[in-house]
Scaffold this motif. Structure first.
Motif, PDB file in Angstrom:
ATOM      1  N   ARG B 276      29.768  57.630  30.558  1.00  0.00           N
ATOM      2  CA  ARG B 276      28.632  58.538  30.392  1.00  0.00           C
ATOM      3  C   ARG B 276      27.334  57.743  30.351  1.00  0.00           C
ATOM      4  O   ARG B 276      26.338  58.139  30.949  1.00  0.00           O
ATOM      5  N   SER B 277      27.348  56.603  29.638  1.00  0.00           N
ATOM      6  CA  SER B 277      26.103  55.853  29.458  1.00  0.00           C
ATOM      7  C   SER B 277      25.626  55.232  30.763  1.00  0.00           C
ATOM      8  O   SER B 277      24.446  54.975  30.925  1.00  0.00           O
ATOM      9  N   ILE B 278      26.527  54.998  31.697  1.00  0.00           N
ATOM     10  CA  ILE B 278      26.057  54.435  32.967  1.00  0.00           C
ATOM     11  C   ILE B 278      25.983  55.503  34.048  1.00  0.00           C
ATOM     12  O   ILE B 278      25.913  55.202  35.232  1.00  0.00           O
ATOM     13  N   GLY B 279      25.999  56.757  33.650  1.00  0.00           N
ATOM     14  CA  GLY B 279      25.629  57.809  34.595  1.00  0.00           C
ATOM     15  C   GLY B 279      26.710  58.765  35.047  1.00  0.00           C
ATOM     16  O   GLY B 279      26.475  59.574  35.941  1.00  0.00           O
ATOM     17  N   MET B 366      29.110  57.010  22.301  1.00  0.00           N
ATOM     18  CA  MET B 366      30.462  56.583  21.935  1.00  0.00           C
ATOM     19  C   MET B 366      30.779  55.218  22.535  1.00  0.00           C
ATOM     20  O   MET B 366      31.702  54.537  22.108  1.00  0.00           O
ATOM     21  N   ALA B 367      29.991  54.835  23.538  1.00  0.00           N
ATOM     22  CA  ALA B 367      30.190  53.534  24.174  1.00  0.00           C
ATOM     23  C   ALA B 367      30.047  52.395  23.172  1.00  0.00           C
ATOM     24  O   ALA B 367      30.657  51.340  23.331  1.00  0.00           O
ATOM     25  N   ILE B 368      29.232  52.608  22.140  1.00  0.00           N
ATOM     26  CA  ILE B 368      28.984  51.489  21.224  1.00  0.00           C
ATOM     27  C   ILE B 368      29.627  51.689  19.866  1.00  0.00           C
ATOM     28  O   ILE B 368      29.382  50.939  18.945  1.00  0.00           O
ATOM     29  N   ARG B 369      30.468  52.700  19.764  1.00  0.00           N
ATOM     30  CA  ARG B 369      31.095  52.864  18.452  1.00  0.00           C
ATOM     31  C   ARG B 369      32.091  51.721  18.240  1.00  0.00           C
ATOM     32  O   ARG B 369      32.740  51.254  19.179  1.00  0.00           O
ATOM     33  N   THR B 370      32.182  51.271  17.017  1.00  0.00           N
ATOM     34  CA  THR B 370      33.018  50.097  16.751  1.00  0.00           C
ATOM     35  C   THR B 370      34.379  50.446  16.171  1.00  0.00           C
ATOM     36  O   THR B 370      35.356  49.780  16.450  1.00  0.00           O
ATOM     37  N   ASN B 371      34.441  51.520  15.366  1.00  0.00           N
ATOM     38  CA  ASN B 371      35.757  51.878  14.812  1.00  0.00           C
ATOM     39  C   ASN B 371      36.580  52.586  15.877  1.00  0.00           C
ATOM     40  O   ASN B 371      36.093  53.426  16.613  1.00  0.00           O
ATOM     41  N   ARG B 372      37.831  52.198  15.950  1.00  0.00           N
ATOM     42  CA  ARG B 372      38.688  52.778  16.988  1.00  0.00           C
ATOM     43  C   ARG B 372      39.687  53.730  16.366  1.00  0.00           C
ATOM     44  O   ARG B 372      40.522  53.342  15.586  1.00  0.00           O
ATOM     45  N   GLY B 373      39.566  55.021  16.737  1.00  0.00           N
ATOM     46  CA  GLY B 373      40.550  56.016  16.291  1.00  0.00           C
ATOM     47  C   GLY B 373      40.562  56.192  14.784  1.00  0.00           C
ATOM     48  O   GLY B 373      40.253  55.266  14.051  1.00  0.00           O
TER      49      GLY B 373
END
Ligand code: ADP
Ligand code: MG
Lengths: 245, 455
Positions: B276-279, B366-373
């Motif tokens: 999403r962040s790259i288009g 969400m591209a930069i969120r660090t916690n996974r799941g």
């Protein structure tokens, strides 16, 4: 020529008691081809500012103009197109797709835009050469070093020839030497290719690669410092000290 | 790579089963009814109704009674008995039909390809079907030894039949001989096993009624079509049982796909955000998931088709035992073929709608969120235990030797099978570690073709 103009940007996260004002009345202008650094203490709103400028998030209030077009108050569809065509993003943690090769990762924005491979093939291999990954282009990200991965991310940010490239602590996850190489690469692409680059960093030495440093404190832009002298790093450090007091 | 394959296999298994059963049923039903109809048609010929006795045979005086009934135009008596060719290597099974040569051609079509039709109502002459003769290297004039109630008797072949009319009966393995001879050979002197009747035209129902009344309760008087209907009726039971099974399989198949794709979306949130962040647009992300589902659905359906053909072979074997006739037709109905593929793909797509919607709503940040799941392990534990329990209960209730038996009357075992499949479905997240590279590559393929449309 002004390529990016933000006026009175405000960003408030959460509501009521949990409300956090991350940005407060921030205004700035960036000229075409400029390489600008954004500095400030942790939590001062640097990332928030970058996300708003890059159309990854929307401001609570304020206006952003990118290359003559307002990107605030756009529909999701139009904002998506702005991200696709006008903005390149470089993240601290590279954010490459692990299943794609170097080449495929770099070309991804063009693939998403539906551009045929034959159109960009030449540009792609040239860019891969510029970032020094020609002999790595078939490799997967997990076969690369951190510095190499960030080169891939840089190439991906530039491939669609965006109006502006935004980088959030691009060297934050790299050792000093590799960080310098990455910074040189960013500087060169700004200087030699005329790209506009806006980079968040908390390292004075990194900011020293830029032409101008914008200082943030508590969500507001408090100072803009032109560089180009002999002792840029020292100047930046003394400015930071002043602001902390 | 292996994990990915395991997951794909698990994901497609429900669709494979569902599609296979749908197609299998459809082929079996059509082929069985066709074979049965053909069998009935070939032997009942032009007759309007058939008289059988509830006991094995009946006195031939019945024929005179029937002849006297007003409305009966022709009444053709006969005997039908099983036998085999004892001198041939394979000792092939045959069906002996004893007929009255002077009457029978009015009721049945005999098309003589070679030699001649039976002449007298006695003698040791027989006629057989040409194709069957060829297979067993028999020519006109040959002597054949048959097993009868008298032991082994020798007959001479005087004619060969085309494989039309009665020549189709029992897949061509019928042997026709004079009634008197047959009665004698099978210890049925002055007895018959059937009478085929042609009625005066408009009055068939009336004649059947009269005949029933006159002959009484020891006889079965019915139209050949009735027997086909009865056959179709009994096939319905099979069909309902199997339809239930295929519905369950497809439901579970859909659930597996839903499950897998939901997991993919959760695992790939960060990457979807990056796209999403790259288009990438929302619809591109949704299309990405839908494409995945289409691929799964298509692969599952194609494998399901092949499995369905094999299943049909098995079912038809069972059916031919049931109707005691060789089902030589193997009709693959185009409608069934299309329907089963369609169902497989449609279910896959439906199952992917929710995950696709979830994917399309992932914000670029969400591209930069660090916690996974946010999978809490205790919750997973609960799911693990409950799915194992469901499997145990499912196995317990469904453990009957005849789960796949051909008259599935027991709803209990069906419910058990359902529970079993459900349990396995719920278990998949544990069988497959949250790791998937199923993903980005289809994206490239899709994006190359769809990107232009999406923008
Ligand atoms: N998604 C969010 N929800 C709530 N608060 C946030 C969110 N993102 C950032 N913040 C808050 O906004 C402020 C600015 O954050 P950020 O822009 O990340 O600062 P910096 O990048 O300068 O460290 C911080 O106080 C941070 O806690
Ligand atoms: Mg930050």
């Amino acid at each position: 020529m002004t390529i990016l103009k933000a006026t009175n940007l405000k960003k408030i996260y959460g509501m009521g008691l949990t409300e956090v004002t991350a940005l407060n009345d921030a205004s700035l202008e960036v000229k075409s081809g400029e390489f600008v650094a954004i500095m400030g203490p942790s939590g001062s709103g640097k990332s928030t500012l970058l996300h708003l400028l890059g159309g990854l998030d929307v401001p609570t209030s304020g206006k952003i103009d990118l290359a003559g077009n307002s990107i605030t108050d756009l529909s999701d569809k139009k904002l998506t197109l702005i991200r696709r065509e006008k903005i390149g993003f470089i993240f601290q943690f590279f954010n490459l797709l692990p299943t794609l090769s170097v080449e495929e990762n770099i070309a991804l924005p063009l693939v998403i835009a539906g551009i045929h491979q034959s159109v960009y093939e030449e540009r792609l291999s040239k860019l891969i050469e510029t970032v020094g990954l020609t002999d790595r282009k078939k490799h997967r990200p997990d076969e690369l070093s951190g510095g190499e991965q960030q080169r891939v991310a840089i190439a991906r940010a530039f491939i669609a020839e965006p109006k502006i490239v935004l980088a959030d602590e691009p060297t934050g996850n790299l050792d000093t030497k590799t960080g310098r190489e990455i910074l040189s690469l960013l500087k060169d692409s700004s200087k030699e290719l005329g790209h506009t680059v806006l980079m968040v960093t908390h390292e004075p030495a990194a900011a020293a690669y830029s032409e101008r440093v914008i200082f943030l404190r508590d969500g507001s832009i408090v100072r803009s410092l032109k560089l180009g002298g002999e002792n840029d790093t020292e100047t930046i450090i003394s400015n930071l000290k002043e602001l902390e007091d | 790579m292996r994990i990915r394959k395991t997951r794909t296999a698990l994901t497609t298994i429900g669709i494979i089963l569902g599609v296979a059963v749908i197609l299998g049923i459809s082929i079996t039903n059509i082929s069985t009814v066709a074979a049965f109809t053909d069998m009935i048609d070939s032997i009942t010929g032009k007759s309007d109704f058939t008289i059988n006795s509830v006991s094995e045979s009946f006195d031939e005086k019945t024929l005179d009674e029937v002849d006297k009934i007003s409305g009966v135009e022709v009444a053709a008596p006969g005997i039908s008995r099983g036998s085999r060719l004892t001198k041939k290597k394979e000792k092939p099974d045959v069906r002996i039909i004893g007929i009255d040569p002077s009457i029978d051609r009015k009721v049945r079509d005999y098309s003589i390809a070679n030699g001649e039709f039976l002449k007298s109502d006695e003698g040791r002459s027989i006629i057989i079907v040409e194709e069957f003769a060829k297979e067993n290297k028999i020519k006109v004039g040959d002597k054949l030894e048959l097993a009868t109630d008298k032991g082994f008797s020798v007959f001479s072949v005087i004619g060969l039949l085309d494989k039309t009319g009665v020549g189709r009966f029992q897949n061509g393995s019928a042997i026709f001989m004079p009634l008197k001879t047959a009665q004698n050979e099978f210890n049925l002197d002055n007895r018959l096993t059937f009478i085929d009747v042609i009625s005066t035209k408009d009055d068939v129902e009336q004649t059947i009624k009269k005949t029933k009344k006159i002959l009484g309760g020891n006889f079965v008087v019915e139209r050949p079509a009735k027997r086909v209907e009865a056959m179709e009726e009994s096939l319905k039971a099979l069909q309902i049982g199997l339809s239930f099974f295929s519905a369950v399989a497809l439901f579970v198949g859909g659930f597996l796909i839903f499950n897998t794709l939901s997991m993919v979306v959760i695992e790939r949130t960060k990457e979807l955000g990056l796209l999403r962040s790259i288009g990438a647009s929302r619809s591109q992300l949704a299309t990405l998931i839908l494409t995945e589902a289409l691929i799964i659905g298509f692969i599952g359906s194609v494998i399901g088709l092949i499995a369905g053909l094999l299943l049909a072979r098995g079912l038809i074997y069972i059916m031919s035992e049931t109707i005691q006739s060789n089902i030589s037709t193997f009709e693959v109905p185009l409608r069934g073929l299309i329907a089963s593929i369609f169902v497989g793909i449609v279910i896959s797509v439906i199952a992917s709608l929710q995950p696709a919607l979830t994917a399309s709503r992932i914000p670029p940040l969400m591209a930069i969120r660090t916690n996974r799941g946010e999978s809490s392990s205790s919750k997973n534990y609960l799911l693990l235990i409950s799915s194992l329990l469901i499997i145990v209960v499912g196995v317990a209730t469904s453990y009957r030797p005849q789960i796949f038996g051909y008259l599935p009357g027991s709803t209990l075992s069906q419910a058990g099978a359902f529970l079993l499949l459900l349990g396995v479905a719920l278990l998949t997240p544990f069988l497959v570690k949250p790791f998937s590279s199923l993903f980005s590559r289809p994206f490239l393929i899709f994006a190359r073709s769809e990107g232009r449309l999406a923008s």
